[in-house]
Write an enzyme that holds these catalytic residues in place. Structure first.
Site, PDB file in Angstrom:
ATOM      1  N   CYS A 124      27.692  -7.925   6.239  1.00 61.03           N
ATOM      2  CA  CYS A 124      28.524  -9.335   6.592  1.00 61.03           C
ATOM      3  C   CYS A 124      27.861 -10.326   5.532  1.00 61.03           C
ATOM      4  O   CYS A 124      28.662 -11.510   5.244  1.00 61.03           O
ATOM      5  CB  CYS A 124      28.220  -9.755   7.851  1.00 61.03           C
ATOM      6  SG  CYS A 124      28.879  -8.706   9.119  1.00 61.03           S
ATOM      7  N   HIS A 265      28.890 -17.511   8.418  1.00 61.92           N
ATOM      8  CA  HIS A 265      29.625 -16.146   8.877  1.00 61.92           C
ATOM      9  C   HIS A 265      29.864 -16.325  10.382  1.00 61.92           C
ATOM     10  O   HIS A 265      29.074 -16.614  11.209  1.00 61.92           O
ATOM     11  CB  HIS A 265      28.446 -14.964   8.735  1.00 61.92           C
ATOM     12  CG  HIS A 265      28.969 -13.786   9.421  1.00 61.92           C
ATOM     13  ND1 HIS A 265      30.046 -13.280   8.973  1.00 61.92           N
ATOM     14  CD2 HIS A 265      28.262 -12.935  10.049  1.00 61.92           C
ATOM     15  CE1 HIS A 265      30.301 -12.075   9.579  1.00 61.92           C
ATOM     16  NE2 HIS A 265      29.090 -11.817  10.366  1.00 61.92           N
ATOM     17  N   ASN A 295      34.677 -11.500  14.355  1.00 64.78           N
ATOM     18  CA  ASN A 295      33.889 -10.949  13.014  1.00 64.78           C
ATOM     19  C   ASN A 295      34.537 -10.131  12.148  1.00 64.78           C
ATOM     20  O   ASN A 295      35.011  -9.009  12.421  1.00 64.78           O
ATOM     21  CB  ASN A 295      32.705 -10.325  13.497  1.00 64.78           C
ATOM     22  CG  ASN A 295      31.628 -10.139  12.500  1.00 64.78           C
ATOM     23  OD1 ASN A 295      31.866 -10.298  11.399  1.00 64.78           O
ATOM     24  ND2 ASN A 295      30.247  -9.827  12.760  1.00 64.78           N
TER      25      ASN A 295
HETATM   26  N1  COA Z   1      33.059  -7.454  28.687  1.00 65.06           N
HETATM   27  C1  COA Z   1      32.404  -7.553  29.810  1.00 65.06           C
HETATM   28  N2  COA Z   1      31.028  -7.544  29.948  1.00 65.06           N
HETATM   29  C2  COA Z   1      30.493  -6.955  28.655  1.00 65.06           C
HETATM   30  C3  COA Z   1      31.103  -6.581  27.569  1.00 65.06           C
HETATM   31  C4  COA Z   1      32.421  -7.021  27.546  1.00 65.06           C
HETATM   32  N3  COA Z   1      33.206  -6.843  26.426  1.00 65.06           N
HETATM   33  N4  COA Z   1      30.145  -6.075  26.900  1.00 65.06           N
HETATM   34  C5  COA Z   1      28.852  -6.025  27.258  1.00 65.06           C
HETATM   35  N5  COA Z   1      28.944  -6.678  28.599  1.00 65.06           N
HETATM   36  C6  COA Z   1      28.119  -6.397  29.619  1.00 65.06           C
HETATM   37  C7  COA Z   1      26.846  -5.863  29.483  1.00 65.06           C
HETATM   38  O1  COA Z   1      27.303  -4.437  29.895  1.00 65.06           O
HETATM   39  C8  COA Z   1      25.839  -6.315  30.491  1.00 65.06           C
HETATM   40  O2  COA Z   1      26.060  -5.844  31.523  1.00 65.06           O
HETATM   41  P1  COA Z   1      24.639  -5.573  32.461  1.00 65.06           P
HETATM   42  O3  COA Z   1      23.949  -6.911  32.649  1.00 65.06           O
HETATM   43  O4  COA Z   1      25.421  -5.294  33.909  1.00 65.06           O
HETATM   44  O5  COA Z   1      24.085  -4.715  31.694  1.00 65.06           O
HETATM   45  C9  COA Z   1      26.272  -7.795  30.462  1.00 65.06           C
HETATM   46  O6  COA Z   1      27.602  -7.931  29.763  1.00 65.06           O
HETATM   47  C10 COA Z   1      25.313  -8.729  29.354  1.00 65.06           C
HETATM   48  O7  COA Z   1      25.062  -8.036  28.253  1.00 65.06           O
HETATM   49  P2  COA Z   1      24.278  -8.583  26.987  1.00 65.06           P
HETATM   50  O8  COA Z   1      24.243  -7.284  25.901  1.00 65.06           O
HETATM   51  O9  COA Z   1      22.757  -9.195  27.719  1.00 65.06           O
HETATM   52  O10 COA Z   1      25.078  -9.655  26.455  1.00 65.06           O
HETATM   53  P3  COA Z   1      24.680 -10.860  25.528  1.00 65.06           P
HETATM   54  O11 COA Z   1      24.758 -12.182  26.166  1.00 65.06           O
HETATM   55  O12 COA Z   1      23.639 -10.341  24.383  1.00 65.06           O
HETATM   56  O13 COA Z   1      26.005 -10.657  24.390  1.00 65.06           O
HETATM   57  C11 COA Z   1      26.760  -9.972  22.395  1.00 65.06           C
HETATM   58  C12 COA Z   1      26.415  -9.600  24.064  1.00 65.06           C
HETATM   59  C13 COA Z   1      27.357  -8.762  21.643  1.00 65.06           C
HETATM   60  C14 COA Z   1      27.998 -10.786  22.425  1.00 65.06           C
HETATM   61  C15 COA Z   1      25.559 -10.494  21.716  1.00 65.06           C
HETATM   62  O14 COA Z   1      24.406  -9.866  21.836  1.00 65.06           O
HETATM   63  C16 COA Z   1      25.909 -10.875  20.424  1.00 65.06           C
HETATM   64  O15 COA Z   1      26.837 -11.531  20.101  1.00 65.06           O
HETATM   65  N6  COA Z   1      25.167 -10.180  19.351  1.00 65.06           N
HETATM   66  C17 COA Z   1      25.090 -10.371  18.024  1.00 65.06           C
HETATM   67  C18 COA Z   1      26.441  -9.746  17.538  1.00 65.06           C
HETATM   68  C19 COA Z   1      26.793  -9.930  16.166  1.00 65.06           C
HETATM   69  O16 COA Z   1      27.130 -11.054  15.769  1.00 65.06           O
HETATM   70  N7  COA Z   1      26.711  -8.987  15.391  1.00 65.06           N
HETATM   71  C20 COA Z   1      26.790  -8.960  13.969  1.00 65.06           C
HETATM   72  C21 COA Z   1      26.144  -9.606  13.200  1.00 65.06           C
HETATM   73  S1  COA Z   1      26.702  -9.468  11.548  1.00 65.06           S
END
Ligand code: COA
Length: 338
Positions: A124, A265, A295
């Site tokens: 990215c 980004h 993204n």
């Molecule tokens: N819809 C509904 N629920 C979802 C889901 C979706 N699409 N994806 C995950 N969940 C659930 C998980 O299973 C988890 O459930 P649980 O608590 O029962 O296990 C809950 O939501 C929380 O998940 P969690 O991983 O703790 O959420 P989070 O606050 O970390 O958000 C992301 C998840 C992916 C949005 C976040 O971690 C993120 O943005 N990370 C960086 C991603 C990124 O930008 N990457 C590229 C960088 S270049």
């Protein structure tokens, strides 16, 4: 933090952006569309990511097609012909093939017959890396016009059954023509590139490369798709982008008050807001379009930059701060005067 400082480098020319362009595929996929396919909902996606919709390329559309469309606009706006391009750098994690390069396909599509070219892989942060690499060729006077592209068909490596990742990504491309700065424009003021390979496993496509070549087993295990440890990636993205952004501002001799617009980004609205706040930027200084496109990896900053320019948000003399973070973990920041 990369401590190499560009002191003592002989720069004959400064680099400026002479024209930008972008391309987004027609097909819009909303959060409601995702609700019909996997166990998710609009409220969760908007609250955790800020994304409302993203674009999906057509099945027969590949990364070079989108890169070519974005490049054509950038070339036209720069007022040059394809034959005047000396070098094409394509930042992408979704090349058309392992080889030949996507740059070679785009060179042919454009008729940029004089241009050399290559693909650059910094995930990215790739567009930032490609602009910095390009600017070095401008600085020495070696080349006059360089086409830097960020282009991705992320849907080709997205596991559409993995709700942790599939709702985050979209397809698209952005491009910029880098040329020598003239007396009116200062152009690039500073650039900082960083990498932390110790975190490489947190965001990767596990199979299909030389470490784990493609096999029936890897296909069955869906290892040709992106895998991400979201929480850890989130934390590293915020701290690295803040670090890199601050270093680029310092190197340019600029304060946050000098910044007309910060383009980060577009991965997640919470990351964008956290980086902006920690750098001390006001909300109106920070560009956001992640809600529309999700993204798009290497294409993200390139698309956002083009949109900011096309909507008249950026004017001559404005200072911009560009920062991106991606798998690797790679980070890049550029301060430039438009
Ligand atoms: N819809 C509904 N629920 C979802 C889901 C979706 N699409 N994806 C995950 N969940 C659930 C998980 O299973 C988890 O459930 P649980 O608590 O029962 O296990 C809950 O939501 C929380 O998940 P969690 O991983 O703790 O959420 P989070 O606050 O970390 O958000 C992301 C998840 C992916 C949005 C976040 O971690 C993120 O943005 N990370 C960086 C991603 C990124 O930008 N990457 C590229 C960088 S270049």
């Amino acid at each position: 933090m990369n401590e190499i400082k560009p002191e003592g480098l002989k720069k004959l020319y400064s680099c400026r952006i002479a024209g930008t362009g972008s391309y987004l595929p027609e097909r819009v996929v909303t959060n409601t569309d995702w609700e019909k396919l996997i166990d998710t909902n609009d409220e969760w996606i908007v609250a955790r990511t800020g994304i409302k919709e993203r674009r999906f390329a057509a099945e027969d559309q590949c990364t070079s097609d989108m890169g070519t469309a974005a490049a054509k606009k950038a070339i036209q706006r720069a007022g040059i012909s394809p034959e005047e391009i000396d070098l094409i750098i394509v930042a992408t994690v979704t090349p058309d093939h392992i080889f030949p390069s996507t740059a070679a396909r785009i060179q042919h599509n454009l008729g940029a017959t004089r241009a050399a070219g290559f693909d650059l892989q910094a995930a990215c942060a790739g567009f930032l890396y490609s602009m910095e690499v390009g600017s070095q060729f401008i600085a020495t006077g070696y080349y006059k016009n360089i086409l830097a592209i960020g282009a991705e068909k992320l849907t080709s490596i997205t596991d559409m059954e993995d709700r942790n990742t599939c709702i985050l990504f979209g397809d698209g491309a952005g491009a910029a023509i880098l040329s020598r700065a003239d007396s009116k424009t200062k152009g690039f003021l500073s650039c900082v590139l960083q990498m932390d390979g110790s975190k490489a496993d947190l965001l990767q496509v596990p199979a299909g490369g030389s470490r784990t070549p493609a096999s029936q087993e890897t296909l069955d295990a869906r290892l040709h798709y992106m895998r991400m440890q979201g929480k850890e990636t989130f934390k590293c993205a915020v701290s690295s982008m803040v670090d890199c952004g601050r270093a680029a501002l310092e190197r340019a001799g600029c304060s946050v008050e000098d910044v007309k617009l910060a383009i980060f980004h577009q991965a997640n609205l919470r990351i964008i807001k956290a980086v902006g706040e920690r750098l001390g930027l006001k909300e109106e200084q920070v560009f956001v379009n992640v809600n529309k496109y999700g993204n798009t990896s290497a294409a993200s900053v390139a698309i956002a930059l083009d949109e900011a320019i096309e909507t008249g948000t950026v004017h001559s003399g404005d200072k911009l701060l560009l920062v991106a973070f991606g798998s690797g973990f790679t980070t890049g920041a550029i301060v430039l005067e438009w």
